[in-house]
Each structure stands twice: as C-alpha cells, then as structure tokens.
Motif scaffolding. Structure first.
Motif, PDB file in Angstrom:
ATOM      1  N   LYS A 257      -9.311  -5.296  11.851  1.00 45.98           N
ATOM      2  CA  LYS A 257      -8.181  -4.622  12.495  1.00 45.98           C
ATOM      3  C   LYS A 257      -7.889  -5.225  13.869  1.00 45.98           C
TER       4      LYS A 257
ATOM      5  N   ARG B 129      -1.385  -1.511  -6.302  1.00 46.89           N
ATOM      6  CA  ARG B 129      -1.913  -1.761  -7.648  1.00 46.89           C
ATOM      7  C   ARG B 129      -1.541  -0.642  -8.623  1.00 46.89           C
ATOM      8  N   ALA B 130      -1.391   0.582  -8.126  1.00 49.65           N
ATOM      9  CA  ALA B 130      -1.203   1.745  -9.010  1.00 49.65           C
ATOM     10  C   ALA B 130       0.262   1.888  -9.417  1.00 49.65           C
TER      11      ALA B 130
ATOM     12  N   ILE C 273      -0.613   6.402   4.268  1.00 43.89           N
ATOM     13  CA  ILE C 273       0.368   6.005   5.286  1.00 43.89           C
ATOM     14  C   ILE C 273       1.546   5.270   4.645  1.00 43.89           C
TER      15      ILE C 273
ATOM     16  N   ASP D 158      -2.266  -6.754  -6.927  1.00 48.21           N
ATOM     17  CA  ASP D 158      -3.530  -6.662  -6.204  1.00 48.21           C
ATOM     18  C   ASP D 158      -3.503  -7.784  -5.173  1.00 48.21           C
ATOM     19  N   LEU D 159      -3.425  -7.426  -3.912  1.00 45.10           N
ATOM     20  CA  LEU D 159      -3.212  -8.433  -2.860  1.00 45.10           C
ATOM     21  C   LEU D 159      -4.447  -9.307  -2.623  1.00 45.10           C
TER      22      LEU D 159
ATOM     23  N   SER E  10       1.436   3.260  -2.491  1.00 48.55           N
ATOM     24  CA  SER E  10       1.107   4.252  -3.531  1.00 48.55           C
ATOM     25  C   SER E  10       0.420   5.487  -2.983  1.00 48.55           C
ATOM     26  N   SER E  11      -0.071   5.439  -1.729  1.00 51.04           N
ATOM     27  CA  SER E  11      -0.730   6.630  -1.170  1.00 51.04           C
ATOM     28  C   SER E  11      -0.729   6.558   0.344  1.00 51.04           C
TER      29      SER E  11
ATOM     30  N   THR F 285      -6.910   9.468  10.261  1.00 54.90           N
ATOM     31  CA  THR F 285      -5.709  10.025   9.649  1.00 54.90           C
ATOM     32  C   THR F 285      -6.059  10.459   8.228  1.00 54.90           C
TER      33      THR F 285
ATOM     34  N   ARG G  85     -12.128   6.496  -0.786  1.00 51.92           N
ATOM     35  CA  ARG G  85     -12.097   5.216  -1.517  1.00 51.92           C
ATOM     36  C   ARG G  85     -13.238   4.298  -1.089  1.00 51.92           C
TER      37      ARG G  85
ATOM     38  N   TYR H 182     -10.973   7.189   3.220  1.00 54.80           N
ATOM     39  CA  TYR H 182     -12.404   7.530   3.407  1.00 54.80           C
ATOM     40  C   TYR H 182     -13.100   7.642   2.056  1.00 54.80           C
TER      41      TYR H 182
ATOM     42  N   THR I 188      -6.002  10.512   4.807  1.00 50.42           N
ATOM     43  CA  THR I 188      -5.543   9.750   3.635  1.00 50.42           C
ATOM     44  C   THR I 188      -6.740   9.562   2.700  1.00 50.42           C
TER      45      THR I 188
ATOM     46  N   TYR J 152     -14.991  -3.937   9.340  1.00 47.89           N
ATOM     47  CA  TYR J 152     -13.670  -3.290   9.320  1.00 47.89           C
ATOM     48  C   TYR J 152     -12.964  -3.423  10.666  1.00 47.89           C
TER      49      TYR J 152
ATOM     50  N   GLY K  48       0.830  -1.212   0.000  1.00 47.56           N
ATOM     51  CA  GLY K  48       0.000   0.000   0.000  1.00 47.56           C
ATOM     52  C   GLY K  48       0.854   1.247   0.000  1.00 47.56           C
TER      53      GLY K  48
ATOM     54  N   ASN L 218       0.821  -2.677   5.403  1.00 44.62           N
ATOM     55  CA  ASN L 218       0.007  -1.455   5.511  1.00 44.62           C
ATOM     56  C   ASN L 218      -1.218  -1.452   4.613  1.00 44.62           C
TER      57      ASN L 218
ATOM     58  N   ALA M 120      -2.768  -1.631  12.154  1.00 44.26           N
ATOM     59  CA  ALA M 120      -4.112  -2.008  12.620  1.00 44.26           C
ATOM     60  C   ALA M 120      -4.952  -0.737  12.680  1.00 44.26           C
TER      61      ALA M 120
HETATM   62  N1  LIG Z   1      -6.535   6.694   7.420  1.00 42.45           N
HETATM   63  C1  LIG Z   1      -7.056   6.292   8.563  1.00 42.45           C
HETATM   64  O1  LIG Z   1      -7.839   7.020   9.225  1.00 42.45           O
HETATM   65  C2  LIG Z   1      -6.687   4.953   9.105  1.00 42.45           C
HETATM   66  C3  LIG Z   1      -6.986   4.681  10.452  1.00 42.45           C
HETATM   67  C4  LIG Z   1      -6.655   3.436  10.963  1.00 42.45           C
HETATM   68  C5  LIG Z   1      -6.010   2.506  10.178  1.00 42.45           C
HETATM   69  N2  LIG Z   1      -5.741   2.794   8.863  1.00 42.45           N
HETATM   70  C6  LIG Z   1      -5.092   1.751   8.057  1.00 42.45           C
HETATM   71  O2  LIG Z   1      -3.969   2.301   7.414  1.00 42.45           O
HETATM   72  C7  LIG Z   1      -3.640   1.502   6.278  1.00 42.45           C
HETATM   73  C8  LIG Z   1      -3.294   2.402   5.106  1.00 42.45           C
HETATM   74  O3  LIG Z   1      -4.434   3.099   4.706  1.00 42.45           O
HETATM   75  P1  LIG Z   1      -4.448   4.655   4.358  1.00 42.45           P
HETATM   76  O4  LIG Z   1      -5.238   5.326   5.399  1.00 42.45           O
HETATM   77  O5  LIG Z   1      -3.069   5.106   4.067  1.00 42.45           O
HETATM   78  O6  LIG Z   1      -5.367   4.639   3.057  1.00 42.45           O
HETATM   79  P2  LIG Z   1      -5.078   4.851   1.498  1.00 42.45           P
HETATM   80  O7  LIG Z   1      -4.471   6.189   1.254  1.00 42.45           O
HETATM   81  O8  LIG Z   1      -6.371   4.522   0.837  1.00 42.45           O
HETATM   82  O9  LIG Z   1      -3.990   3.765   1.173  1.00 42.45           O
HETATM   83  C9  LIG Z   1      -4.312   2.402   1.018  1.00 42.45           C
HETATM   84  C10 LIG Z   1      -3.171   1.736   0.276  1.00 42.45           C
HETATM   85  O10 LIG Z   1      -3.485   0.347   0.131  1.00 42.45           O
HETATM   86  C11 LIG Z   1      -3.371   0.000  -1.247  1.00 42.45           C
HETATM   87  N3  LIG Z   1      -4.350  -1.009  -1.599  1.00 42.45           N
HETATM   88  C12 LIG Z   1      -5.696  -0.942  -1.482  1.00 42.45           C
HETATM   89  N4  LIG Z   1      -6.267  -2.047  -1.962  1.00 42.45           N
HETATM   90  C13 LIG Z   1      -5.243  -2.844  -2.390  1.00 42.45           C
HETATM   91  C14 LIG Z   1      -5.194  -4.125  -3.014  1.00 42.45           C
HETATM   92  N5  LIG Z   1      -6.310  -4.810  -3.304  1.00 42.45           N
HETATM   93  N6  LIG Z   1      -3.981  -4.635  -3.309  1.00 42.45           N
HETATM   94  C15 LIG Z   1      -2.859  -3.939  -3.052  1.00 42.45           C
HETATM   95  N7  LIG Z   1      -2.840  -2.730  -2.464  1.00 42.45           N
HETATM   96  C16 LIG Z   1      -4.035  -2.188  -2.160  1.00 42.45           C
HETATM   97  C17 LIG Z   1      -3.629   1.289  -2.018  1.00 42.45           C
HETATM   98  O11 LIG Z   1      -2.944   1.298  -3.274  1.00 42.45           O
HETATM   99  P3  LIG Z   1      -3.547   0.947  -4.716  1.00 42.45           P
HETATM  100  O12 LIG Z   1      -4.919   1.537  -4.808  1.00 42.45           O
HETATM  101  O13 LIG Z   1      -2.547   1.540  -5.644  1.00 42.45           O
HETATM  102  O14 LIG Z   1      -3.539  -0.552  -4.776  1.00 42.45           O
HETATM  103  C18 LIG Z   1      -2.959   2.309  -1.104  1.00 42.45           C
HETATM  104  O15 LIG Z   1      -1.585   2.383  -1.377  1.00 42.45           O
HETATM  105  C19 LIG Z   1      -4.839   0.579   6.049  1.00 42.45           C
HETATM  106  O16 LIG Z   1      -4.532  -0.725   6.508  1.00 42.45           O
HETATM  107  C20 LIG Z   1      -5.922   1.182   6.916  1.00 42.45           C
HETATM  108  O17 LIG Z   1      -6.872   0.233   7.348  1.00 42.45           O
HETATM  109  C21 LIG Z   1      -6.049   3.989   8.325  1.00 42.45           C
END
Ligand SMILES: NC(=O)c1ccc[n+]([C@@H]2O[C@H](COP(=O)([O-])OP(=O)(O)OC[C@H]3O[C@@H](n4cnc5c(N)ncnc54)[C@H](OP(=O)(O)O)[C@@H]3O)[C@@H](O)[C@H]2O)c1
Length: 259
Positions: free
Chosen positions: A154, A33-34, A13, A59-60, A10-11, A183, A190, A188, A185, A150, A8, A85, A136
């Motif tokens: 976690k 994936r991106a 965290i 794509d995981l 590409s965007s 956080t 997506r 939300y 990112t 969800y 993960g 992540n 998590a």
């Molecule tokens: N943001 C928050 O508030 C928050 C809070 C608690 C926990 N988290 C956790 O933090 C982690 C990172 O999320 P984020 O907040 O940084 O969100 P994000 O910006 O949407 O990033 C998600 C990442 O996961 C990748 N991803 C999604 N589906 C995938 C797939 N099928 N195969 C491979 N890669 C995939 C996306 O890349 P591609 O689309 O390029 O594949 C992207 O790089 C997640 O585990 C999330 O549950 C986030």
C-alpha cells in the motif's frame, strides 16, 4: 457521458464506488472474478440509473486475464475514470509467509494497479483529461501496525500516486490516492482475519462518500478518518524539511569518521 472502470467491483469499497458513480450518471466497466455478483450489480444499476454497464470477469493475478482489462482501458469508448481498487490482505508474518502467496499479493496489490494505470494514462493525456483513483491504506504510513508485506504494497500505491500526479497533473490528468483505515468489508474474512476484533471500523458507504468529496475537491491524498487537515499539512511540511537535507554532496557531519 463519462465511463469509469472499477476493479474489485464485486464487493466492499469497489461495489460502493460502482453504486455512487452510476448514481452520478457514469457508464461503468465492472471488473472482478465473481461474475454472478458483477452481473447482479450491473442489472441493478442499469435499472436504477439507466447507465450502460460492461462486465469483465478477470483474475488480475493472471497475466492473460489482466490483459483483457488492459485492452479495454486502451480501447473505446474511452475510460475517463480508473478506480484501482481490487486488492487483498495476507495474514501472517514476513518470516513465515508462503513466498508463492506473497508473490500473488504483489501481483494483485502492486503490479496490477501499476499496469492498469499505465494502460489508462496514455489516452487520458492525449485527451487532456481523466482521473486515476488508487486505493491505498493508512497502513502505508503505519507499517509497524501490520505484519508481512501488505503495508509495503500500500506504501507502493501511495508513492506511485504521488509520482504519477507529479508527472501528469499538468497534462490534465487527476490522480487521487485514497487511504482508508479499517473499513467494514469482506477483506478481513477473506484473508483469514476477524473484523469483530478490529476497533473503530468505518462503514464502507461513509468511506466512499468521503473519498468522493476528496475526488470532487481534486485532492491528491484523501484520508477519510483524519479529523483535521492540519495533520496532513504538517506531515507534508516535515517531508519537505527532511528533503532539504537531500541536496548535499557530502555526508552529514554526524556520519563522518572521527580522525
Ligand atoms: N477494508 C479495509 O479496512 C481496507 C483498508 C485499507 C485499504 N483497503 C483496500 O481497499 C481495497 C478494496 O478492498 P475491500 O476492503 O473493499 O475488500 P473486499 O470486500 O474483499 O473487496 C476486494 C475486491 O477485490 C476483488 N479481488 C480480489 N482478488 C482479486 C483478483 N485476484 N482479481 C480481481 N479482483 C480481485 C474482489 O472480487 P472477486 O473476489 O470477485 O475477484 C473484491 O471485489 C483493497 O485494495 C484494500 O487493500 C481496505
């Protein structure tokens, strides 16, 4: 020179982990994936920090594509740090959720980090060192605040981190569970949400920088927004107190039928 594999990347965290770990001089393997976004980040970080960066488009959720990453984790140069992540949310209730979408979320948030950790940990144990960072969520402890599965995914990541740490810490492998709260990112948007409606959102750079302080301190559980570590210690003490009751061969008196 150590190598970190970040899923993960590409965007959000994951992309900030990539920036910070490259700045610390780690070589990287970026997974998502991106491909375009990964390649752009890789070029920028190679130029800025002179580190070596591989990109794996995967794509995981797809078993064949996941296998590419599993194979990389088992091959050379060895992966010293795995950042599990990649993840997603799923808006909606359990009752009305599409089972196919739930299954995909389980594959991404539960099965993928488990199998990735499994592929990484054997080599780490053999080498007597390595780190597995699992992202998590505070929702692991607040499932009532989140509808659907969800929070349960976690909670699994949190529990996996604790049991894995119990098994491999003595073998030189460090395991960290990072529990972000809200956080800023793309997650939300997506998953059909709206971040502007979420209160107290942490900036993603602050979240990752704090998580890395916890990493350097070798914390098992890092919860960046919690102001006082005493809250976590009290929670752990309460868990220990509860567990004292588990080693009884008879049910507690309150569960015995009155005769
Ligand atoms: N943001 C928050 O508030 C928050 C809070 C608690 C926990 N988290 C956790 O933090 C982690 C990172 O999320 P984020 O907040 O940084 O969100 P994000 O910006 O949407 O990033 C998600 C990442 O996961 C990748 N991803 C999604 N589906 C995938 C797939 N099928 N195969 C491979 N890669 C995939 C996306 O890349 P591609 O689309 O390029 O594949 C992207 O790089 C997640 O585990 C999330 O549950 C986030």
């Amino acid at each position: 020179m150590t190598t970190a594999l970040i899923t993960g990347a590409s965007s959000g965290i994951g992309a900030i982990y990539a920036r910070r770990l490259a700045a610390r001089g780690n070589d990287l393997v970026l997974v998502a994936r991106a491909t375009d976004r990964l390649n752009a980040l890789a070029s920028e970080l190679r130029a800025a920090h002179g580190v070596s960066i591989e990109v794996i488009t995967a794509d995981l959720i797809d078993a064949t594509q996941l296998e590419l990453v599993l194979r990389r984790l088992r091959s050379d140069p060895p992966i010293d740090i795995l950042v599990n992540n990649a993840g997603a949310g799923l808006i909606g209730d359990f009752v009305t959720a599409d089972p196919a979408e739930m299954h995909k979320l389980l594959l991404l948030n539960v099965a993928a980090p488990t199998l990735l950790a499994s592929a990484a940990v054997g080599g780490m144990v053999e080498r007597g060192g390595g780190s597995i960072v699992n992202i998590a969520s505070v929702l692991a402890f607040l499932p009532e605040y989140s509808r659907g599965i969800y929070a349960a995914t976690k909670s699994y990541v949190m529990t996996l981190s604790q049991s894995l740490a119990a098994e491999v810490t003595a073998k030189g492998v460090y395991v960290q569970a990072v529990l972000p709260a809200a956080t800023r990112t793309e997650i939300y948007e997506r998953s059909g949400g709206d971040i502007s409606k979420v209160p107290d959102v942490m900036e993603v750079e602050d979240l990752v920088d704090a998580a890395l302080v916890g990493f350097d301190r070798k914390e098992l559980v890092t919860i960046p927004p919690v102001p006082d570590v005493a809250a976590w210690e009290a929670f752990e003490q309460a868990r220990g107190f509860l567990a004292q009751g588990f080693s009884n061969s008879k049910p507690a008196v309150r569960y015995r039928n009155e005769t």
